[in-house]
Design a protein around this motif. Structure first.
Motif, PDB file in Angstrom:
ATOM      1  N   PHE A   1      37.320  36.313  35.550  1.00  0.00           N
ATOM      2  CA  PHE A   1      38.237  36.984  36.469  1.00  0.00           C
ATOM      3  C   PHE A   1      38.226  36.318  37.838  1.00  0.00           C
ATOM      4  N   VAL A   2      37.067  35.866  38.279  1.00  0.00           N
ATOM      5  CA  VAL A   2      36.978  35.135  39.545  1.00  0.00           C
ATOM      6  C   VAL A   2      37.736  33.821  39.430  1.00  0.00           C
ATOM      7  N   ALA A   3      37.570  33.154  38.303  1.00  0.00           N
ATOM      8  CA  ALA A   3      38.251  31.874  38.093  1.00  0.00           C
ATOM      9  C   ALA A   3      39.761  32.044  38.013  1.00  0.00           C
ATOM     10  N   ALA A   4      40.202  33.164  37.476  1.00  0.00           N
ATOM     11  CA  ALA A   4      41.637  33.391  37.319  1.00  0.00           C
ATOM     12  C   ALA A   4      42.305  33.779  38.627  1.00  0.00           C
ATOM     13  N   GLU A   5      41.626  34.542  39.461  1.00  0.00           N
ATOM     14  CA  GLU A   5      42.300  35.162  40.597  1.00  0.00           C
ATOM     15  C   GLU A   5      41.838  34.692  41.971  1.00  0.00           C
ATOM     16  N   ASN A   6      40.588  34.278  42.100  1.00  0.00           N
ATOM     17  CA  ASN A   6      40.062  34.101  43.467  1.00  0.00           C
ATOM     18  C   ASN A   6      38.753  33.309  43.411  1.00  0.00           C
ATOM     19  N   LYS A   7      38.880  31.977  43.308  1.00  0.00           N
ATOM     20  CA  LYS A   7      37.681  31.160  43.141  1.00  0.00           C
ATOM     21  C   LYS A   7      36.709  31.286  44.314  1.00  0.00           C
ATOM     22  N   SER A   8      37.224  31.605  45.478  1.00  0.00           N
ATOM     23  CA  SER A   8      36.367  31.716  46.668  1.00  0.00           C
ATOM     24  C   SER A   8      35.869  33.137  46.887  1.00  0.00           C
ATOM     25  N   PHE A   9      36.013  33.973  45.856  1.00  0.00           N
ATOM     26  CA  PHE A   9      35.707  35.399  46.000  1.00  0.00           C
ATOM     27  C   PHE A   9      34.333  35.660  46.606  1.00  0.00           C
ATOM     28  N   TYR A  10      33.314  34.976  46.111  1.00  0.00           N
ATOM     29  CA  TYR A  10      31.955  35.259  46.580  1.00  0.00           C
ATOM     30  C   TYR A  10      31.663  34.670  47.960  1.00  0.00           C
ATOM     31  N   LYS A  11      32.643  33.931  48.529  1.00  0.00           N
ATOM     32  CA  LYS A  11      32.433  33.322  49.842  1.00  0.00           C
ATOM     33  C   LYS A  11      33.363  33.863  50.916  1.00  0.00           C
ATOM     34  N   ASP A  12      34.529  34.382  50.520  1.00  0.00           N
ATOM     35  CA  ASP A  12      35.503  34.806  51.535  1.00  0.00           C
ATOM     36  C   ASP A  12      35.157  36.175  52.098  1.00  0.00           C
ATOM     37  N   ASN A  13      35.955  36.581  53.095  1.00  0.00           N
ATOM     38  CA  ASN A  13      35.725  37.870  53.743  1.00  0.00           C
ATOM     39  C   ASN A  13      36.639  38.962  53.199  1.00  0.00           C
ATOM     40  N   GLY A  14      37.228  38.673  52.051  1.00  0.00           N
ATOM     41  CA  GLY A  14      38.006  39.705  51.376  1.00  0.00           C
ATOM     42  C   GLY A  14      39.496  39.605  51.543  1.00  0.00           C
ATOM     43  N   ILE A  15      39.984  38.678  52.437  1.00  0.00           N
ATOM     44  CA  ILE A  15      41.429  38.606  52.631  1.00  0.00           C
ATOM     45  C   ILE A  15      41.895  37.158  52.586  1.00  0.00           C
ATOM     46  N   ASP A  16      43.176  37.002  52.325  1.00  0.00           N
ATOM     47  CA  ASP A  16      43.828  35.699  52.315  1.00  0.00           C
ATOM     48  C   ASP A  16      45.032  35.824  53.234  1.00  0.00           C
ATOM     49  N   PHE A  17      44.879  35.351  54.499  1.00  0.00           N
ATOM     50  CA  PHE A  17      45.954  35.520  55.475  1.00  0.00           C
ATOM     51  C   PHE A  17      47.221  34.799  55.042  1.00  0.00           C
ATOM     52  N   LYS A  18      47.063  33.605  54.486  1.00  0.00           N
ATOM     53  CA  LYS A  18      48.241  32.848  54.084  1.00  0.00           C
ATOM     54  C   LYS A  18      48.993  33.578  52.967  1.00  0.00           C
ATOM     55  N   GLY A  19      48.251  34.024  51.953  1.00  0.00           N
ATOM     56  CA  GLY A  19      48.892  34.733  50.855  1.00  0.00           C
ATOM     57  C   GLY A  19      49.515  36.039  51.312  1.00  0.00           C
ATOM     58  N   THR A  20      48.821  36.747  52.206  1.00  0.00           N
ATOM     59  CA  THR A  20      49.355  38.008  52.703  1.00  0.00           C
ATOM     60  C   THR A  20      50.617  37.777  53.521  1.00  0.00           C
ATOM     61  N   ALA A  21      50.600  36.734  54.382  1.00  0.00           N
ATOM     62  CA  ALA A  21      51.786  36.419  55.188  1.00  0.00           C
ATOM     63  C   ALA A  21      52.960  36.072  54.281  1.00  0.00           C
ATOM     64  N   ARG A  22      52.678  35.307  53.227  1.00  0.00           N
ATOM     65  CA  ARG A  22      53.741  34.958  52.297  1.00  0.00           C
ATOM     66  C   ARG A  22      54.291  36.214  51.617  1.00  0.00           C
ATOM     67  N   GLY A  23      53.371  37.111  51.261  1.00  0.00           N
ATOM     68  CA  GLY A  23      53.803  38.354  50.637  1.00  0.00           C
ATOM     69  C   GLY A  23      54.642  39.205  51.562  1.00  0.00           C
ATOM     70  N   LEU A  24      54.239  39.285  52.840  1.00  0.00           N
ATOM     71  CA  LEU A  24      55.010  40.042  53.825  1.00  0.00           C
ATOM     72  C   LEU A  24      56.400  39.453  54.005  1.00  0.00           C
ATOM     73  N   LEU A  25      56.468  38.129  54.119  1.00  0.00           N
ATOM     74  CA  LEU A  25      57.748  37.459  54.307  1.00  0.00           C
ATOM     75  C   LEU A  25      58.665  37.710  53.122  1.00  0.00           C
TER      76      LEU A  25
END
Length: 757
Positions: free
Chosen positions: A104-128
């Motif tokens: 599931f980590v490999a499918a969705e979020n390879k940096s899961f165990y290192k990030d702070n829980g958010i993806d600003f770029k992906g969220t901005a793209r989603g908002l747009l």
């Protein structure tokens, strides 16, 4: 300077001034000023975000996120049913292998165990894309998707996206990564109506999530991007290509992350999922089994609201093979001969049964009716019908246990002699009672308890309950597990089983006899587990409630019933004891019997088709009255013959009879020299409307054993039963005559004759 030159000078100045103004505007938008403005806006946005961060709390979970189904399983672990609005069973991350987690980590979020829980770029793209109307877009982290599933909803709005961002940051600080990952895989939708990985594993591969391999898990992880499009069973060629590519993408990412060896990756083959099946519903016997399990849990302290909340894994004691064999027996011996749709009388017949292992108290099979979606009230557990003469062994047990004596002062035993005259008034009771024997038949003034049991003679047992006392008899019944309900009148009529009881109750009572006097409380639940609590179930087999001698003597008496009494149709290649019963006005017909390892209670009930009241069974399954020695005994035999394994079929009763019967307890018909009914007499009993000539023969009385012998019987009841050949005594005195009983092979059979009769 002339006026003309002055005017030209002013014009030149004006032109220079105009050019100078335009240059000033350009200077206003210099890069320094623009940078300052941008930084100011950023500061303003950051301030606004800080305000939003402080104002937006982490909410409680949404209602659907915590909804779970209850999973009911057979004793072998296969799923019987799932109940609840949402097909979800929440499991702990520790139940999954590390490889399965990382798919599931490999499918969705390879940096899961290192990030702070958010993806600003992906969220901005989603908002747009949301603002521009392009719909749902990916790019969120596992934490954000978990927040959306668990705390929020699937709405595609700017406000929801902003909340998702803020809550994800907070959740990442408050929860561990493993907690978030577990929440994500338990709340996500996988298609096929499955929420969470446990339900998905069952829906796609028919196994528990803990048994998934890395290849199967990679498919489930790939599904989350487009559950419907990627379901192999319904996917188009394009969909199959896309999900195959994504499955490979997941595995390749795992190699890149160092979570899967390349050699293992290369060995993987696409795991085609199983064809989808409808979730098990409440049809057939399933609803009855689930209802019985829930009722037992309620008695163990698990309330109805607790069950409705979901999250329970409930394993039943039901043996899947025996359950199928019980249903098959009812279908063969009853349902195959009824036309419920066209025959109004046939529609009134209801069957119920409960089968218990007396050694453990486990309910191994149960028959509640034609189907829970058609007749929800379970005929196995209902208590609104009388058990009739199946209660007589309890009267005998009470007499033996209390050392009761006959009116002549003799201790009651299987060889005690009673007056078998029909309508004989009982002696010694404040309540007058003079019951009629079946067909008003007299059995003479000297009939043994053994033969009275074989033939279910009402007048004998009415006097016996007076001799022991109705109060003491009731106590014995309650000790063995019967229920008081609204209270039983402690009167002689109790001897005929005039209280209410279920097949479940009577199976428990007879299991007590089979267990040599221990209290056996039938139990259908093997275990009940919840992630938040675990129920400790009581042992179904309790302490001694009647002596072994009493219990074994009752068993010896009931062996005679099966060998040559009213229960002859239940005889087979096994040791068996049992008792028939038919209630007042022929509203119910029973056979409760047991081998050393299996107790089964079978009953037929007459019920109005709309379920509003009781009706007679007369002229329903055969001409005239129905009785326990007919269809119920045949159902019992058909089931028992299949349900007993080879080893169980060879088991014999190990009896320690407290007070020896004089000779074999099943000796018929009388210890006092009473004539034995001839074949023609049996035929007259079985076909009362067609009298035939009769003759009688006498058998010598059974004598006492030599005084030098021990108190144990020198001859125990026959331990090997075989099918009757029709040479034994006729139908019981206390049971309605059944023209379907064995006898003359040339006798006219009733219209109702299921296959195998």
């Amino acid at each position: 300077m002339g006026r003309a030159e002055e005017r030209r000078a002013r014009q030149r100045g004006a032109r220079r001034g105009g050019k100078s103004g335009r240059t000033g505007i350009r200077r206003f938008f210099t890069w320094k000023k623009m940078l300052g403005t941008f930084l100011g806006l950023c500061l303003l946005a950051m301030g606004a975000f800080a305000v939003i961060y402080m104002m937006v709390p982490v909410p409680a979970a949404n209602a659907q996120a915590e909804m779970e189904s209850n999973v009911y399983k057979y004793a072998d672990g296969t799923v019987l049913a799932r109940t609840g609005e949402v097909n979800r069973e929440i499991i702990g991350l520790e139940e999954l292998s590390e490889e399965v987690r990382h798919t599931f980590v490999a499918a969705e979020n390879k940096s899961f165990y290192k990030d702070n829980g958010i993806d600003f770029k992906g969220t901005a793209r989603g908002l747009l894309n949301t603002v521009s109307g392009k719909g749902k877009q990916g790019g969120s982290t596992i934490t954000q998707q978990y927040v959306k599933n668990y705390y929020l909803n699937q709405d595609q709005t700017v406000s929801r996206k902003l909340k998702e961002l803020v809550i994800a940051l907070k959740v990442d600080r408050e929860k561990s990564k493993d907690q978030i990952l577990a929440g994500y895989i338990n709340t996500s939708y996988y298609g096929r109506g499955a929420y969470g990985i446990q339900a998905a594993a069952q829906a796609y591969y028919g196994i528990d999530a803990g048994k998934l391999n890395v290849s199967q898990a990679a498919y489930l992880a790939a599904l989350l991007q487009a559950p419907h499009q990627y379901d192999w069973a319904i996917a188009s060629a394009t969909g199959k290509k896309l999900v195959s590519d994504r499955w490979a993408y997941v595995l390749n990412n795992m190699v890149e992350m160092g979570k899967l060896d390349q050699s293992v990756r290369d060995a993987q083959k696409f795991p085609v999922p199983k064809t989808p099946k409808a979730a098990p519903g409440m049809e057939g016997q399933t609803g009855y089994l689930v209802e019985a399990a829930n009722a037992e849990l309620a008695r163990q302290g698990v309330g109805e609201e607790d069950i409705k909340a979901g999250g329970w894994t409930i394993t039943l004691n039901i043996d899947r093979a025996r359950q199928q064999e019980l249903v098959a027996a009812v279908d063969k011996e009853l349902e195959s001969g009824l036309d419920r749709k066209k025959d109004k009388k046939a529609a009134t017949v209801q069957a119920g049964a409960t089968s218990v292992d007396p050694r453990t108290g486990k309910v191994v099979a149960l028959y509640g009716g034609v189907g829970a979606t058609e007749h929800w009230l379970s005929n196995a557990t209902r208590r609104d019908y009388q058990p009739a003469s199946t209660f007589k062994p309890v009267v005998l047990a009470a007499a033996l246990e209390n050392g009761a004596k006959t009116q002549d002062g003799d201790p009651i035993s299987l060889n005690s002699v009673y007056d078998g005259t029909s309508k004989r008034p009982v002696v010694g009771s404040d309540t007058p009672f003079n019951p009629e024997n079946e067909d008003d038949r007299d059995y003479g003034k000297q009939i043994t308890v053994q033969r009275a049991t074989n033939q279910s003679v009402n007048s004998v047992y009415a006097q016996m309950i007076v001799d022991v006392g109705p109060g003491k008899t009731k106590k014995t019944a309650l000790d063995l597990g019967m229920r008081d309900g609204d209270g039983w009148p402690e009167r002689p009529a109790m001897s005929l089983g005039t209280m209410g009881a279920s097949t479940w109750d009577m199976a428990g009572v007879y299991a007590g006899f089979a267990a040599h006097g221990k209290k056996v409380t039938p139990s259908i639940v093997a275990s009940a587990e919840h992630r938040a609590r675990k129920i400790t179930l009581k042992d179904p087999v309790g302490g001694q409630v009647i002596s072994r001698g009493t219990a074994d003597t009752v068993t010896a008496a009931m062996q005679g019933v099966v060998k040559e009494g009213s229960g002859r149709r239940a005889a087979g290649a096994y040791a068996a004891a049992g008792k028939t019963g038919t209630s007042e006005n022929n509203r119910s017909a029973w056979f409760v019997g047991y081998t050393p390892t299996l107790v089964t209670s079978v009953a037929l009930f007459g019920e109005k088709p709309d379920g509003t009241g009781q009706v007679t069974l007369t002229d329903t399954i055969n001409k005239g009255r129905a009785n326990g020695g007919g269809v119920p005994a045949r159902i019992w035999k058909a089931y028992t013959s299949e349900a007993l394994g080879a080893a169980d079929a060879r088991e014999r009763f190990d009896l320690e009879v407290e007070e020896p019967a004089r000779g074999e307890p099943s000796t018929s018909p009388s210890d006092s020299g009473e004539p034995s009914p001839s074949r023609s007499e049996r035929q007259r009993e079985e076909e009362p409307t067609t009298p035939r000539p009769s003759n009688t023969t006498s058998r010598p009385p059974v004598t006492d054993p030599p005084a030098s012998q021990s108190t144990r019987p020198t001859t125990r009841p026959s331990q090997s039963q075989s099918p009757t050949d029709g040479t034994g005594p006729g139908d019981p005195g206390g049971e309605p005559g059944n023209p379907a009983e064995p006898g003359n092979p040339n006798e006219q059979r009733p219209q109702f004759r299921p296959p195998g009769s």
